[in-house]
Design a protein around this motif. Structure first.
Motif, PDB file in Angstrom:
ATOM      1  N   UNK A   1     -13.582 -16.133   5.770  1.00 26.81           N
ATOM      2  CA  UNK A   1     -12.415 -15.706   5.793  1.00 26.81           C
ATOM      3  C   UNK A   1     -11.752 -16.203   5.837  1.00 26.81           C
ATOM      4  N   UNK A   2     -11.685 -16.828   6.418  1.00 29.41           N
ATOM      5  CA  UNK A   2     -10.657 -17.877   7.002  1.00 29.41           C
ATOM      6  C   UNK A   2     -10.367 -19.464   5.979  1.00 29.41           C
ATOM      7  N   UNK A   3     -11.052 -18.831   5.401  1.00 28.34           N
ATOM      8  CA  UNK A   3     -11.287 -20.828   4.561  1.00 28.34           C
ATOM      9  C   UNK A   3      -9.686 -19.901   3.600  1.00 28.34           C
ATOM     10  N   UNK A   4      -9.008 -21.126   3.170  1.00 29.58           N
ATOM     11  CA  UNK A   4      -7.461 -20.671   2.668  1.00 29.58           C
ATOM     12  C   UNK A   4      -7.848 -22.128   1.554  1.00 29.58           C
TER      13      UNK A   4
ATOM     14  N   UNK B   1     -31.032 -19.180  -3.727  1.00 30.10           N
ATOM     15  CA  UNK B   1     -30.706 -18.580  -5.099  1.00 30.10           C
ATOM     16  C   UNK B   1     -28.527 -18.268  -4.798  1.00 30.10           C
ATOM     17  N   UNK B   2     -28.633 -17.194  -3.964  1.00 31.77           N
ATOM     18  CA  UNK B   2     -27.341 -16.660  -4.170  1.00 31.77           C
ATOM     19  C   UNK B   2     -26.216 -17.746  -3.740  1.00 31.77           C
ATOM     20  N   UNK B   3     -26.352 -18.373  -2.305  1.00 33.45           N
ATOM     21  CA  UNK B   3     -25.419 -19.122  -2.318  1.00 33.45           C
ATOM     22  C   UNK B   3     -25.344 -20.019  -3.701  1.00 33.45           C
ATOM     23  N   UNK B   4     -26.436 -20.384  -3.841  1.00 29.00           N
ATOM     24  CA  UNK B   4     -25.679 -21.745  -5.313  1.00 29.00           C
ATOM     25  C   UNK B   4     -24.592 -20.549  -6.519  1.00 29.00           C
ATOM     26  N   UNK B   5     -25.715 -19.467  -6.742  1.00 27.38           N
ATOM     27  CA  UNK B   5     -24.491 -18.517  -8.035  1.00 27.38           C
ATOM     28  C   UNK B   5     -23.047 -18.122  -7.432  1.00 27.38           C
ATOM     29  N   UNK B   6     -23.110 -17.858  -5.646  1.00 27.22           N
ATOM     30  CA  UNK B   6     -21.441 -17.134  -5.190  1.00 27.22           C
ATOM     31  C   UNK B   6     -21.133 -18.960  -4.846  1.00 27.22           C
ATOM     32  N   UNK B   7     -20.601 -19.849  -4.903  1.00 28.65           N
ATOM     33  CA  UNK B   7     -20.597 -20.698  -4.329  1.00 28.65           C
ATOM     34  C   UNK B   7     -20.005 -21.412  -5.851  1.00 28.65           C
ATOM     35  N   UNK B   8     -20.857 -21.405  -7.216  1.00 30.36           N
ATOM     36  CA  UNK B   8     -20.228 -21.648  -8.331  1.00 30.36           C
ATOM     37  C   UNK B   8     -19.609 -21.066  -8.851  1.00 30.36           C
TER      38      UNK B   8
ATOM     39  N   UNK C   1     -23.030 -19.979   1.512  1.00 29.76           N
ATOM     40  CA  UNK C   1     -22.416 -18.893   1.382  1.00 29.76           C
ATOM     41  C   UNK C   1     -21.210 -18.728   1.722  1.00 29.76           C
ATOM     42  N   UNK C   2     -20.718 -19.429   3.305  1.00 27.86           N
ATOM     43  CA  UNK C   2     -19.520 -18.641   3.416  1.00 27.86           C
ATOM     44  C   UNK C   2     -18.266 -19.577   2.806  1.00 27.86           C
ATOM     45  N   UNK C   3     -18.710 -20.498   2.394  1.00 25.63           N
ATOM     46  CA  UNK C   3     -17.702 -21.647   1.230  1.00 25.63           C
ATOM     47  C   UNK C   3     -17.559 -20.535   0.256  1.00 25.63           C
TER      48      UNK C   3
ATOM     49  N   UNK D   1     -14.223 -19.220  -0.927  1.00 28.90           N
ATOM     50  CA  UNK D   1     -13.303 -19.672  -2.432  1.00 28.90           C
ATOM     51  C   UNK D   1     -13.090 -18.260  -3.921  1.00 28.90           C
ATOM     52  N   UNK D   2     -13.423 -17.477  -3.088  1.00 31.69           N
ATOM     53  CA  UNK D   2     -13.390 -16.400  -4.287  1.00 31.69           C
ATOM     54  C   UNK D   2     -12.232 -15.351  -3.048  1.00 31.69           C
ATOM     55  N   UNK D   3     -12.824 -15.260  -1.831  1.00 32.59           N
ATOM     56  CA  UNK D   3     -12.100 -14.818  -1.035  1.00 32.59           C
ATOM     57  C   UNK D   3     -10.003 -14.806  -1.286  1.00 32.59           C
ATOM     58  N   UNK D   4     -10.319 -16.518  -1.496  1.00 27.84           N
ATOM     59  CA  UNK D   4      -8.913 -17.018  -1.700  1.00 27.84           C
ATOM     60  C   UNK D   4      -7.951 -17.106  -2.646  1.00 27.84           C
ATOM     61  N   UNK D   5      -9.120 -16.975  -4.453  1.00 26.05           N
ATOM     62  CA  UNK D   5      -8.656 -16.433  -5.152  1.00 26.05           C
ATOM     63  C   UNK D   5      -8.398 -14.947  -5.315  1.00 26.05           C
ATOM     64  N   UNK D   6      -8.693 -14.309  -4.680  1.00 23.05           N
ATOM     65  CA  UNK D   6      -8.718 -12.566  -4.514  1.00 23.05           C
ATOM     66  C   UNK D   6      -7.179 -12.436  -3.714  1.00 23.05           C
ATOM     67  N   UNK D   7      -6.678 -13.258  -2.906  1.00 21.72           N
ATOM     68  CA  UNK D   7      -6.009 -13.221  -1.889  1.00 21.72           C
ATOM     69  C   UNK D   7      -5.057 -13.395  -2.966  1.00 21.72           C
TER      70      UNK D   7
END
Length: 282
Positions: free
Chosen positions: A109-112, A261-268, A179-181, A185-191
């Motif tokens: 949530x708070x990663x910017x 596996x989910x974490x690796x995909x989400x980070x990429x 996973x949070x990172x 990052x996806x949230x920062x891009x969406x924001x």
């Protein structure tokens, strides 16, 4: 005489590449050192900005998960349901679910990616450095609070607060951080595309806690509910952490590979989204 001359010339020519290689290596090390110093300074600024405002918000930054644990235990007491879902302590059980969840939640949530105004005045600071600094600050806050809280519980006599397998606890938290990172990052891009997204995601993620095994033992749920909960990677991180904490926690539904596996995909995907939206932060 000629032979000696050629030997000296060959020795001199051999030293030139070595000197160039040493110069390149030294320059690389100096560059990395300068880059890390900038990241460290940005992380300090992140801490400073969090606690520069009201004292209430500063205290809440640390105590938010603790307050939630106390409220849950108090509610159980009012309802006269003091028996823990697992183990001998309701405090330890809820803490073992809420804190790992907050490790993911705070980072996602708070990663910017965007820089606050003081950081914008620093020369040659890129968005990647700001993301790393924000990650360090948020991870440091939640993990410090977590370590202090479990240590206090142990001193107060809650023996289960001391992990049986601390290595499993550390590994599970590391994957939840990853996973949070990635999600952050996806949230920062969406924001950057829609400012309302951060508000929507924050509320939705708190609701997700009910599907993450925070408040119950997943293996004891009805099969119809388990078949839904197992798709949530956060649940596997929490179950993994509890296995390390208790040592004999029921983990029939735990799938470490799914979390990894989910974490690796989400980070990429998060890195790709971050790089693709850099121009929005210029």
């Amino acid at each position: 005489m000629v032979e000696k001359f050629f030997q000296v010339a060959l020795a001199a020519s051999a030293r030139v590449p070595d000197q160039r290689a040493a110069g390149r290596k030294k320059g690389l090390l100096l560059g990395i050192s300068a880059w890390l110093r900038v990241v460290g300074y940005l992380a300090v600024l992140q801490f400073d900005q969090k606690f520069r405002g009201s004292r209430f918000s500063a205290v809440l930054t640390f105590l938010e998960p603790l307050i939630l644990v106390v409220l849950l235990v108090a509610i159980r007491g009012v309802l006269r349901d003091s028996l823990p879902n697992y183990g001998t302590s309701t405090f330890v059980f809820y803490s073992s679910g809420i804190f790992p969840f907050y490790v993911f939640f705070r980072l996602s949530v708070r990663l910017r990616g965007a820089a606050p105004s003081p950081q914008r005045r620093l020369p040659q600071v890129d968005s990647t450095q700001m993301v790393i600094a924000s990650t360090i600050a948020e991870t440091g806050i939640i993990l410090t609070t977590m370590v202090v809280w479990f240590t206090v519980m142990w001193f107060l006599g809650f023996k289960e607060a001391a992990p049986v397998r601390i290595d499993l606890c550390i590994v599970s938290l590391a994957w939840l951080c990853g996973l949070g990172i990635g999600v952050g990052l996806l949230n920062a891009a969406a924001t950057k595309a829609s400012k309302i997204w951060q508000f929507v995601y924050g509320r939705a993620t708190m609701a997700l806690a009910f599907l993450s095994g925070v408040f119950f033992v997943v293996d004891l749920l009805p099969l119809s509910v388990r078949s839904i909960v197992v798709w949530n990677p956060i649940m596997h991180g929490i179950e993994w952490f509890r296995l390390g904490l208790y040592g004999t926690y029921p983990v029939f539904t735990l799938d470490r590979d799914y979390l990894i596996d989910t974490t690796a995909i989400v980070i990429i995907l998060g890195i790709a989204a971050h790089r693709a939206t850099l121009r929005f932060g210029q």
